[in-house]
Design a protein around this motif. Sequence first.
Motif, PDB file in Angstrom:
ATOM      1  N   ASP A 213       0.841  -1.189   0.000  1.00 45.42           N
ATOM      2  CA  ASP A 213       0.000   0.000   0.000  1.00 45.42           C
ATOM      3  C   ASP A 213       0.883   1.249   0.000  1.00 45.42           C
ATOM      4  O   ASP A 213       2.112   1.167   0.091  1.00 45.42           O
ATOM      5  CB  ASP A 213      -0.927  -0.031   1.213  1.00 45.42           C
ATOM      6  CG  ASP A 213      -1.686  -1.341   1.318  1.00 45.42           C
ATOM      7  OD1 ASP A 213      -2.417  -1.673   0.372  1.00 45.42           O
ATOM      8  OD2 ASP A 213      -1.518  -2.047   2.337  1.00 45.42           O
ATOM      9  N   ILE A 214       0.254   2.415  -0.083  1.00 45.09           N
ATOM     10  CA  ILE A 214       0.994   3.656  -0.313  1.00 45.09           C
ATOM     11  C   ILE A 214       0.477   4.753   0.608  1.00 45.09           C
ATOM     12  O   ILE A 214      -0.730   4.848   0.861  1.00 45.09           O
ATOM     13  CB  ILE A 214       0.848   4.120  -1.781  1.00 45.09           C
ATOM     14  CG1 ILE A 214       1.316   3.017  -2.738  1.00 45.09           C
ATOM     15  CG2 ILE A 214       1.616   5.413  -2.033  1.00 45.09           C
ATOM     16  CD1 ILE A 214       0.984   3.303  -4.198  1.00 45.09           C
ATOM     17  N   VAL A 215       1.376   5.604   1.101  1.00 43.50           N
ATOM     18  CA  VAL A 215       0.989   6.857   1.740  1.00 43.50           C
ATOM     19  C   VAL A 215       1.750   7.991   1.066  1.00 43.50           C
ATOM     20  O   VAL A 215       2.894   7.816   0.633  1.00 43.50           O
ATOM     21  CB  VAL A 215       1.247   6.868   3.264  1.00 43.50           C
ATOM     22  CG1 VAL A 215       0.394   5.830   3.968  1.00 43.50           C
ATOM     23  CG2 VAL A 215       2.723   6.658   3.570  1.00 43.50           C
ATOM     24  N   THR A 216       1.101   9.158   0.947  1.00 40.45           N
ATOM     25  CA  THR A 216       1.726  10.318   0.324  1.00 40.45           C
ATOM     26  C   THR A 216       1.509  11.558   1.182  1.00 40.45           C
ATOM     27  O   THR A 216       0.426  11.751   1.742  1.00 40.45           O
ATOM     28  CB  THR A 216       1.148  10.610  -1.079  1.00 40.45           C
ATOM     29  OG1 THR A 216      -0.234  10.996  -0.949  1.00 40.45           O
ATOM     30  CG2 THR A 216       1.248   9.400  -1.975  1.00 40.45           C
ATOM     31  N   PRO A 217       2.525  12.434   1.306  1.00 37.91           N
ATOM     32  CA  PRO A 217       2.329  13.713   1.976  1.00 37.91           C
ATOM     33  C   PRO A 217       1.780  14.733   0.988  1.00 37.91           C
ATOM     34  O   PRO A 217       2.466  15.149   0.051  1.00 37.91           O
ATOM     35  CB  PRO A 217       3.744  14.081   2.431  1.00 37.91           C
ATOM     36  CG  PRO A 217       4.636  13.445   1.410  1.00 37.91           C
ATOM     37  CD  PRO A 217       3.931  12.216   0.911  1.00 37.91           C
ATOM     38  N   ASN A 218       0.532  15.139   1.176  1.00 38.95           N
ATOM     39  CA  ASN A 218      -0.068  16.156   0.335  1.00 38.95           C
ATOM     40  C   ASN A 218       0.074  17.526   1.016  1.00 38.95           C
ATOM     41  O   ASN A 218       0.924  17.698   1.878  1.00 38.95           O
ATOM     42  CB  ASN A 218      -1.509  15.800   0.036  1.00 38.95           C
ATOM     43  CG  ASN A 218      -1.619  14.471  -0.720  1.00 38.95           C
ATOM     44  OD1 ASN A 218      -0.672  14.035  -1.372  1.00 38.95           O
ATOM     45  ND2 ASN A 218      -2.764  13.826  -0.618  1.00 38.95           N
ATOM     46  N   GLN A 219      -0.783  18.491   0.666  1.00 38.72           N
ATOM     47  CA  GLN A 219      -0.588  19.833   1.202  1.00 38.72           C
ATOM     48  C   GLN A 219      -0.863  19.929   2.702  1.00 38.72           C
ATOM     49  O   GLN A 219      -0.060  20.468   3.462  1.00 38.72           O
ATOM     50  CB  GLN A 219      -1.486  20.835   0.451  1.00 38.72           C
ATOM     51  CG  GLN A 219      -1.086  21.069  -0.982  1.00 38.72           C
ATOM     52  CD  GLN A 219      -1.791  20.101  -1.931  1.00 38.72           C
ATOM     53  OE1 GLN A 219      -2.243  19.035  -1.526  1.00 38.72           O
ATOM     54  NE2 GLN A 219      -1.883  20.482  -3.193  1.00 38.72           N
ATOM     55  N   GLN A 220      -1.998  19.420   3.145  1.00 38.20           N
ATOM     56  CA  GLN A 220      -2.382  19.532   4.542  1.00 38.20           C
ATOM     57  C   GLN A 220      -2.828  18.200   5.143  1.00 38.20           C
ATOM     58  O   GLN A 220      -3.462  18.175   6.181  1.00 38.20           O
ATOM     59  CB  GLN A 220      -3.517  20.563   4.695  1.00 38.20           C
ATOM     60  CG  GLN A 220      -3.147  21.969   4.294  1.00 38.20           C
ATOM     61  CD  GLN A 220      -2.044  22.565   5.160  1.00 38.20           C
ATOM     62  OE1 GLN A 220      -1.948  22.257   6.340  1.00 38.20           O
ATOM     63  NE2 GLN A 220      -1.214  23.413   4.574  1.00 38.20           N
ATOM     64  N   GLU A 221      -2.487  17.106   4.483  1.00 39.80           N
ATOM     65  CA  GLU A 221      -2.864  15.802   4.993  1.00 39.80           C
ATOM     66  C   GLU A 221      -1.957  14.737   4.391  1.00 39.80           C
ATOM     67  O   GLU A 221      -1.240  14.985   3.431  1.00 39.80           O
ATOM     68  CB  GLU A 221      -4.324  15.470   4.684  1.00 39.80           C
ATOM     69  CG  GLU A 221      -4.615  15.097   3.242  1.00 39.80           C
ATOM     70  CD  GLU A 221      -4.688  16.278   2.311  1.00 39.80           C
ATOM     71  OE1 GLU A 221      -4.292  16.131   1.134  1.00 39.80           O
ATOM     72  OE2 GLU A 221      -5.117  17.361   2.743  1.00 39.80           O
ATOM     73  N   VAL A 222      -2.016  13.563   4.979  1.00 41.37           N
ATOM     74  CA  VAL A 222      -1.318  12.396   4.431  1.00 41.37           C
ATOM     75  C   VAL A 222      -2.391  11.430   3.940  1.00 41.37           C
ATOM     76  O   VAL A 222      -3.302  11.055   4.685  1.00 41.37           O
ATOM     77  CB  VAL A 222      -0.436  11.720   5.488  1.00 41.37           C
ATOM     78  CG1 VAL A 222       0.189  10.451   4.925  1.00 41.37           C
ATOM     79  CG2 VAL A 222       0.650  12.676   5.967  1.00 41.37           C
ATOM     80  N   ALA A 223      -2.302  11.062   2.668  1.00 46.91           N
ATOM     81  CA  ALA A 223      -3.298  10.176   2.072  1.00 46.91           C
ATOM     82  C   ALA A 223      -2.845   8.723   2.169  1.00 46.91           C
ATOM     83  O   ALA A 223      -1.670   8.410   1.952  1.00 46.91           O
ATOM     84  CB  ALA A 223      -3.533  10.558   0.615  1.00 46.91           C
ATOM     85  N   THR A 224      -3.782   7.844   2.490  1.00 43.42           N
ATOM     86  CA  THR A 224      -3.539   6.401   2.528  1.00 43.42           C
ATOM     87  C   THR A 224      -4.248   5.754   1.348  1.00 43.42           C
ATOM     88  O   THR A 224      -5.452   5.923   1.172  1.00 43.42           O
ATOM     89  CB  THR A 224      -4.075   5.794   3.833  1.00 43.42           C
ATOM     90  OG1 THR A 224      -3.437   6.420   4.942  1.00 43.42           O
ATOM     91  CG2 THR A 224      -3.787   4.302   3.883  1.00 43.42           C
ATOM     92  N   ILE A 225      -3.493   5.022   0.535  1.00 47.45           N
ATOM     93  CA  ILE A 225      -4.041   4.374  -0.654  1.00 47.45           C
ATOM     94  C   ILE A 225      -3.837   2.869  -0.516  1.00 47.45           C
ATOM     95  O   ILE A 225      -2.697   2.393  -0.441  1.00 47.45           O
ATOM     96  CB  ILE A 225      -3.368   4.896  -1.937  1.00 47.45           C
ATOM     97  CG1 ILE A 225      -3.536   6.407  -2.068  1.00 47.45           C
ATOM     98  CG2 ILE A 225      -3.929   4.207  -3.169  1.00 47.45           C
ATOM     99  CD1 ILE A 225      -2.353   7.193  -1.576  1.00 47.45           C
ATOM    100  N   LEU A 226      -4.927   2.125  -0.466  1.00 43.70           N
ATOM    101  CA  LEU A 226      -4.855   0.672  -0.306  1.00 43.70           C
ATOM    102  C   LEU A 226      -4.847  -0.012  -1.667  1.00 43.70           C
ATOM    103  O   LEU A 226      -5.490   0.424  -2.618  1.00 43.70           O
ATOM    104  CB  LEU A 226      -6.030   0.163   0.529  1.00 43.70           C
ATOM    105  CG  LEU A 226      -6.079   0.661   1.982  1.00 43.70           C
ATOM    106  CD1 LEU A 226      -7.255   0.021   2.706  1.00 43.70           C
ATOM    107  CD2 LEU A 226      -4.771   0.376   2.711  1.00 43.70           C
ATOM    108  N   ASN A 227      -4.118  -1.112  -1.731  1.00 42.35           N
ATOM    109  CA  ASN A 227      -3.848  -1.822  -2.975  1.00 42.35           C
ATOM    110  C   ASN A 227      -4.659  -3.120  -3.028  1.00 42.35           C
ATOM    111  O   ASN A 227      -4.525  -3.981  -2.162  1.00 42.35           O
ATOM    112  CB  ASN A 227      -2.350  -2.120  -3.055  1.00 42.35           C
ATOM    113  CG  ASN A 227      -1.935  -2.853  -4.306  1.00 42.35           C
ATOM    114  OD1 ASN A 227      -2.742  -3.126  -5.179  1.00 42.35           O
ATOM    115  ND2 ASN A 227      -0.654  -3.165  -4.396  1.00 42.35           N
ATOM    116  N   ALA A 228      -5.503  -3.251  -4.055  1.00 40.78           N
ATOM    117  CA  ALA A 228      -6.242  -4.498  -4.288  1.00 40.78           C
ATOM    118  C   ALA A 228      -5.900  -5.059  -5.657  1.00 40.78           C
ATOM    119  O   ALA A 228      -6.710  -5.748  -6.288  1.00 40.78           O
ATOM    120  CB  ALA A 228      -7.741  -4.257  -4.164  1.00 40.78           C
TER     121      ALA A 228
END
Length: 377
Positions: A213-228
């Motif tokens: 899975d992936i996390v990214t630092p965006n402007q004002q939050e950290v996004a969590t992206i799950l992999n299926a």
Amino acid sequence: MEKYKGIQHFLFLFITSCCGICHANTLNLGGTIFTPTLMELGKGESSLAVFDFNSDGHKDLVVSNYADNNIVIYRGNGKGNLTEIKRTSAGINPTDIATADINGDGAFDIAIANHETSYMTVLLGDGKGNFIPAAYSPFGIEVKPHLHEVQLHDLDNDNKVDLIVDNRANQGLLVLRGLDDGSFQTPGELINVAGDPYRGFAIADLNTDGRLDIVTPNQQEVATILNASSSEKLSFTLHESVESTRPFSVELADLNGDGHNDLIVASNGDNITIIPGDGTGNFLEKQKTSIKTSSGAKQIAIGDINGDGIKDSLVSSWSGKLLIILGSKTKLETISFEHLNIPNPWAVMMEDFNQDGKSDFIISDGNSTNALMYVSQ
């Protein structure tokens, strides 16, 4: 500090800071003495990656040399020494580096982001220390405004390495699936991260399903992206956003020893936040730990400094100070230090170069050719 109760281990019950700002040449970290050796790397904002290019069981180092448009290969001897053996052309402005066996021949290859260009460089290794451009390199890549970070992972579990890069203008990451011949499928597929992943991304299995899975630092939050994803189809879901003020860099590591990856967020201000993961893809914000730091964190490295089997972290900052976070099942210990030879610490790397079960670490200077390698004694 507040004690946090939940279905997993207690998070860090309290934080202790020791050493203050250490100016001495040696560091005492978790009862182990680390001694620095001054190295000369390429000038500028180098990127560091560790691999075993000659399959001798010892960790080797590759460094991007932004100013001279090349990479530098260092051979490790398993005793904590690194010897430069080769400099290889790597296109204009080589920055971030990723290593993996791209073409399935058993030898490590290198992918290099060429900053402020429309391409990247791919070098194939022969397992003996020689690296030559792949037939398709330099590799044109459609991202905007240009590449910052590159990683190599098998995201679809088809036993072929995929290429992942940031695509900031399109608020996502671009994935190019690996092909049987060692090249990548173009034009690639965009993963939506709902923001601008300026300082790249971190990849690990967050929900223990065997997929990365992936996390990214965006402007004002950290996004969590799950992999299926499957071998037939890429499939990613934007799972949740963790609020964060000006996140600059993120990493994933199990810092509390519960078997789940935790989220480390270094802000562009004066704060580092650690949020425990629950093993289902969620991060428990109510149980987060905030660490006050010197201004402006840059990069995060993960390792095991004291050899206790629990991950630790090293963070560089714009202020010149470095922060070590020692993970533990019961407490989180922080150690701050600086060194006069590295006034602008940039890239950081943790790896066990002397094979004693404890991670050594390298810190490169962003303004000069200086770097320090701290090796456990």
